[in-house]
Design a protein around this motif. Structure first.
Motif, PDB file in Angstrom:
ATOM      1  N   LEU A 124       0.825  -1.216   0.000  1.00  0.00           N
ATOM      2  CA  LEU A 124       0.000   0.000   0.000  1.00  0.00           C
ATOM      3  C   LEU A 124       0.856   1.261   0.000  1.00  0.00           C
ATOM      4  O   LEU A 124       0.567   2.225  -0.714  1.00  0.00           O
ATOM      5  CB  LEU A 124      -0.933   0.020   1.210  1.00  0.00           C
ATOM      6  N   TYR A 140      -2.323   5.452  -1.085  1.00  0.00           N
ATOM      7  CA  TYR A 140      -2.678   5.099   0.295  1.00  0.00           C
ATOM      8  C   TYR A 140      -2.407   6.326   1.151  1.00  0.00           C
ATOM      9  O   TYR A 140      -1.284   6.827   1.206  1.00  0.00           O
ATOM     10  CB  TYR A 140      -1.845   3.903   0.766  1.00  0.00           C
ATOM     11  N   VAL A 172      -7.275   4.979  -0.799  1.00  0.00           N
ATOM     12  CA  VAL A 172      -7.373   4.020   0.303  1.00  0.00           C
ATOM     13  C   VAL A 172      -6.795   4.684   1.539  1.00  0.00           C
ATOM     14  O   VAL A 172      -5.777   5.377   1.471  1.00  0.00           O
ATOM     15  CB  VAL A 172      -6.616   2.708  -0.017  1.00  0.00           C
ATOM     16  N   PHE A 175      -8.743  -1.097   6.757  1.00  0.00           N
ATOM     17  CA  PHE A 175      -8.680  -0.116   5.682  1.00  0.00           C
ATOM     18  C   PHE A 175     -10.066   0.213   5.143  1.00  0.00           C
ATOM     19  O   PHE A 175     -11.002  -0.557   5.294  1.00  0.00           O
ATOM     20  CB  PHE A 175      -7.822  -0.655   4.524  1.00  0.00           C
ATOM     21  N   THR A 176     -10.139   1.364   4.455  1.00  0.00           N
ATOM     22  CA  THR A 176     -11.365   1.819   3.818  1.00  0.00           C
ATOM     23  C   THR A 176     -11.021   2.401   2.457  1.00  0.00           C
ATOM     24  O   THR A 176     -10.011   3.093   2.321  1.00  0.00           O
ATOM     25  CB  THR A 176     -12.057   2.911   4.675  1.00  0.00           C
ATOM     26  N   ILE A 177     -11.849   2.112   1.469  1.00  0.00           N
ATOM     27  CA  ILE A 177     -11.730   2.765   0.170  1.00  0.00           C
ATOM     28  C   ILE A 177     -12.727   3.920   0.178  1.00  0.00           C
ATOM     29  O   ILE A 177     -13.913   3.714   0.431  1.00  0.00           O
ATOM     30  CB  ILE A 177     -12.081   1.811  -0.990  1.00  0.00           C
ATOM     31  N   VAL A 187      -4.514  -5.941  -0.165  1.00  0.00           N
ATOM     32  CA  VAL A 187      -5.444  -4.840  -0.444  1.00  0.00           C
ATOM     33  C   VAL A 187      -5.226  -4.326  -1.865  1.00  0.00           C
ATOM     34  O   VAL A 187      -6.187  -4.016  -2.577  1.00  0.00           O
ATOM     35  CB  VAL A 187      -5.251  -3.698   0.582  1.00  0.00           C
ATOM     36  N   VAL A 228      -7.980  -3.901  -4.846  1.00  0.00           N
ATOM     37  CA  VAL A 228      -8.230  -2.661  -5.586  1.00  0.00           C
ATOM     38  C   VAL A 228      -7.971  -2.873  -7.072  1.00  0.00           C
ATOM     39  O   VAL A 228      -8.769  -2.445  -7.915  1.00  0.00           O
ATOM     40  CB  VAL A 228      -7.365  -1.508  -5.022  1.00  0.00           C
TER      41      VAL A 228
END
Length: 197
Positions: free
Chosen positions: A39, A45, A68, A78-80, A118, A122
């Protein structure tokens, strides 16, 4: 012939359980550590950005723009944050049993793909979005008033280097980096970030 007392059998079972739990923790730490490394190499990120800060960054962006960030909820890593036709939205990324996947309603959850990292997650949804947006008519609205989520363009924390952008372009063109007539040092750089997003 040997006999084991109930105490020694219980001790052996506890040691096995502890050893298995230790391997799972090591595996999780290793996988999450690698996910963090990947990331940080992306450039999109943003770390400990809040939902409101992400909303401000995405406010004037086109649909499909995303980043992200660390999740503000304890149960998620984590969050998008992405711009949709209805405005900025947030999708949590769930980590369970060594795999990452998007959090969703219970009915859809078993159908969602799981990924080792991650960035793989994505990358998959970016490829899916690019395929979907090419084949779909812009005038068609998703059914039932739902909002279609597209991930097409990352928001970088800073302008990415030409080296990094070249690496992405090369990885997008071929997965056979080791076969390219390049010095080993350059091949190592290319394979250090083998994603195409």
């Amino acid at each position: 012939m040997t006999c084991h007392s109930p105490e020694s059998t219980e001790t052996i079972e506890n040691e096995r359980r502890t050893d298995t739990e230790s391997r799972v923790v090591d595996s999780d730490e290793t996988r999450i550590g690698q996910a963090m490394k990947d990331l940080k190499n992306t450039g999109w990120y943003w770390g400990s950005l809040t939902a409101n800060e992400a909303k401000e960054i995405l406010q004037d962006a086109s649909e499909g723009t995303f980043l992200v960030r660390d999740s503000s909820q304890r149960d998620y890593l984590f969050t998008i944050s992405a711009m949709t036709s209805a405005g900025p939205t947030n999708l949590r990324i769930e980590y369970k049993e060594g795999k990452f996947k998007l959090d969703s309603v219970v009915l859809i959850k078993p159908k969602l793909k799981q990924f080792d990292s991650v960035v793989h997650l994505v990358e998959h949804y970016v490829q899916l979005s690019r395929t979907t947006s090419k084949g779909a008519s812009q005038s068609l609205a998703p059914p039932n008033g739902t909002v279609q989520l597209l991930l097409t363009k990352p928001v970088y924390t800073a302008t990415p280097s030409l080296q990094h952008l070249s690496r992405i372009a090369i990885n997008n063109a071929t997965r056979q980096v080791q076969e390219l007539p390049l010095p080993n040092r350059l091949k190592n750089y290319l394979t250090d970030y083998s994603y195409n997003v």
